[in-house]
Design an enzyme around this catalytic site. Structure first.
Site, mmCIF file in Angstrom:
data_model
loop_
_atom_site.group_PDB
_atom_site.id
_atom_site.type_symbol
_atom_site.label_atom_id
_atom_site.label_comp_id
_atom_site.label_asym_id
_atom_site.label_seq_id
_atom_site.Cartn_x
_atom_site.Cartn_y
_atom_site.Cartn_z
ATOM 1 N N SER A 50 5.569 -9.279 -6.255
ATOM 2 C CA SER A 50 5.129 -10.278 -5.277
ATOM 3 C C SER A 50 4.647 -9.573 -4.015
ATOM 4 O O SER A 50 4.747 -8.352 -3.882
ATOM 5 C CB SER A 50 6.272 -11.231 -4.943
ATOM 6 O OG SER A 50 7.217 -10.565 -4.136
ATOM 7 N N LYS A 51 4.144 -10.384 -3.105
ATOM 8 C CA LYS A 51 3.563 -9.870 -1.853
ATOM 9 C C LYS A 51 4.484 -8.914 -1.114
ATOM 10 O O LYS A 51 4.048 -7.917 -0.568
ATOM 11 C CB LYS A 51 3.289 -11.068 -0.919
ATOM 12 C CG LYS A 51 1.846 -11.389 -0.765
ATOM 13 C CD LYS A 51 1.652 -12.334 0.435
ATOM 14 C CE LYS A 51 0.207 -12.654 0.618
ATOM 15 N NZ LYS A 51 -0.415 -13.287 -0.557
ATOM 16 N N ARG A 52 5.783 -9.249 -1.113
ATOM 17 C CA ARG A 52 6.689 -8.408 -0.317
ATOM 18 C C ARG A 52 6.783 -6.980 -0.872
ATOM 19 O O ARG A 52 7.186 -6.060 -0.173
ATOM 20 C CB ARG A 52 8.074 -9.057 -0.217
ATOM 21 C CG ARG A 52 8.878 -8.969 -1.462
ATOM 22 C CD ARG A 52 10.125 -9.839 -1.406
ATOM 23 N NE ARG A 52 10.571 -10.114 -2.757
ATOM 24 C CZ ARG A 52 11.340 -9.320 -3.458
ATOM 25 N NH1 ARG A 52 11.788 -8.183 -2.943
ATOM 26 N NH2 ARG A 52 11.695 -9.629 -4.692
ATOM 27 N N GLY A 106 4.156 -5.232 -1.967
ATOM 28 C CA GLY A 106 2.939 -4.498 -1.588
ATOM 29 C C GLY A 106 1.732 -5.123 -2.267
ATOM 30 O O GLY A 106 1.770 -6.290 -2.665
#
Ligand code: GLU
Length: 467
Positions: free
Chosen positions: A240-242, A244
């Site tokens: 996911s986005k967190r 990277g």
């Protein structure tokens, strides 16, 4: 048999690296076997499938060097064919019309849930006479799926997998409005495109069993299937986005080279001995599905960054200079005139030794495109002591007359100057580096000064000692 593979993305607005890896594996598998790699855009969801979303995929594939061998097939253009296949199943008795209303289907689901059963279609119209349907009532077409026996898939990555047919209900293949369902469209398209190997994420495993039933009903030969484990984040959770970057565009913006991303995605979940850095030709020669692991892989951004540095050092200097110029364009305090361009190109062999990404490379090259007075970082400022300035004033005199003004001559001149002054080379080189770059890090000072040229070097020393 000519091997034909396909990448079949749904255009959602990004090219996720999990999908990019599926594309790469399809490409390499086809190339390895001397076959063809095709592209099908699964754009039946008209709302999400904008032209822009399609462009993102085409651009991403082009950037990764994964262009298809035939023009892309757009699933949305094939609806008539999907309907034709569904109607032929109907005629053959392998499918039937279902006149259930939305309310009836909901009641069916609710009852199943209340009884602790999975919410499946209960076969209401499977054996019922269509004459019982209200005249003109809308209907869906459902596959008359086998209720006994098993569906078996010999997956080329996961091995043999079996599912009892009793576990699968009669799926809809054609909706009330005549449009095909996704599962049905994929089977028709894969058949008509003569796909021999379907290589895709293992989130499609259950679809494979349902699709197998359509192949069987049509009497079509099933392609081989290979389901790839997904890519997770470094902590094992869904990427996911967190964690990277996730999409090809993000990796590109963050300064990764396509060959490094390809190489990394290949090695993530596929192995061939200890081979780490593999050219496209080597990848094609070595790739086969036997080397694909069965468990989910974990994204390791540090490893990718390291690999990118390896590829960067091998990359062509003109290409890197062009990329750096495009990243520096519009940056504050940077002027990309001809002089700056040629300095960046000239120093590229030294710059690329130190960078791991194209962003780092651009950052390290920016000083070459700045105007005097340069901004100095704290370390550089602290080096420019009164003593160092006096030294630089003397050095400027030596450099002013130097011929030729190239790296070898500059190196020799600095050594002679340091000796004359009773200093170590570093005591001369570091203040000089601070003066001409504004920092304490750059490629070799001789190459750096040569790339700047005599006039610019003089101007920079002058500005640094002037104050
Ligand atoms: N369109 C599907 C996706 O984007 C892939 C379907 C397939 O490979 O069969 O996940």
């Amino acid at each position: 048999m000519t091997v034909r593979t396909r990448f079949a993305p749904s255009p959602t607005g990004l090219l996720h690296i999990g999908n990019a890896r599926a594309a790469l594996f399809n490409y390499l598998f086809a190339r390895h076997h001397g076959g063809q790699f095709l592209l099908r855009i699964e754009d039946t969801d008209r709302e999400r499938s904008t032209r822009h979303a399609v462009e993102v995929i085409l651009d991403g594939l082009d950037w990764m060097g994964l262009n298809p061998d035939e023009p892309a097939v757009y699933q949305s253009t094939r609806q008539a064919r999907h309907a034709e296949v569904a109607l032929s199943l109907l005629e053959a008795g392998h499918a039937y019309r279902c006149y259930c209303t939305a309310d009836e289907l909901k009641a069916m689901r609710d009852q199943a849930t209340a009884e602790g059963r999975p919410p499946r279609y209960n076969g209401m119209w499977r054996d019922r006479d269509p004459a019982e349907a209200p005249p003109g009532a809308p209907f869906t077409v459902r596959l008359r799926a086998p209720q006994q026996g098993e569906t078996v898939v010999q997956d080329l990555v996961q091995g043999e997998i079996r599912v009892a047919n009793a576990e699968m209900d009669d799926m809809i293949i054609l909706r009330g409005d005549g449009s095909p369902t996704y599962l049905h469209a994929v089977v028709c398209d894969d058949h008509d495109m003569a796909i021999t190997h379907v290589i895709r994420g293992d989130d499609h495993m259950t679809n494979t069993f349902r699709q197998s039933q359509i192949y069987a009903a049509m009497g079509w030969e099933r392609p081989h299937f290979a389901h790839l484990p997904l890519i997770h984040g470094p902590d094992g959770a869904k990427l996911s986005k967190r964690h990277g970057a996730q999409s090809v565009v993000e990796f590109r913006e963050q300064g990764f080279l396509p060959e490094a991303l390809n190489n990394y995605l290949l090695r993530l979940g596929w192995g061939h001995g200890d081979a780490e850095v593999l050219s496209r030709d080597e990848q094609i020669r070595l790739f086969d599905l036997d080397g694909v692991g069965r468990s989910a892989s974990r994204m390791d951004y540090a490893k990718l960054t390291h690999l990118n540095g390896v590829w960067l050092r091998q990359a062509d200097d003109d290409r890197l200079a062009d990329d750096v110029l495009s990243r520096l364009a519009g940056r504050e305090g940077v002027t990309l005139d001809d002089a700056a361009r040629s300095r960046i190109r000239a120093l590229m062999p030294g710059l690329k030794e130190r960078a791991r990404t194209l962003v780092e490379l651009a950052d390290s090259a920016a000083f070459l495109a700045r105007q005097v007075p340069l901004p100095f970082d704290a370390k550089a400022s602290s080096l420019l002591t009164p003593d160092a300035r006096a030294l630089l004033r003397e050095l400027a005199l030596a450099l002013a007359a130097l011929e030729p003004f190239d790296a070898a001559a500059i190196d020799a001149a600095l050594r002679i100057f340091a000796e004359q002054q009773g200093r170590k080379l570093g005591q001369v080189a570091q203040p000089l580096r601070a003066a001409v770059t504004g920092s304490t890090m750059s490629p070799g000072i001789d190459a750096t000064v040569a790339a700047l040229g005599r006039d610019e070097t003089m101007a920079r020393i002058g500005a640094a000692i002037g104050g």
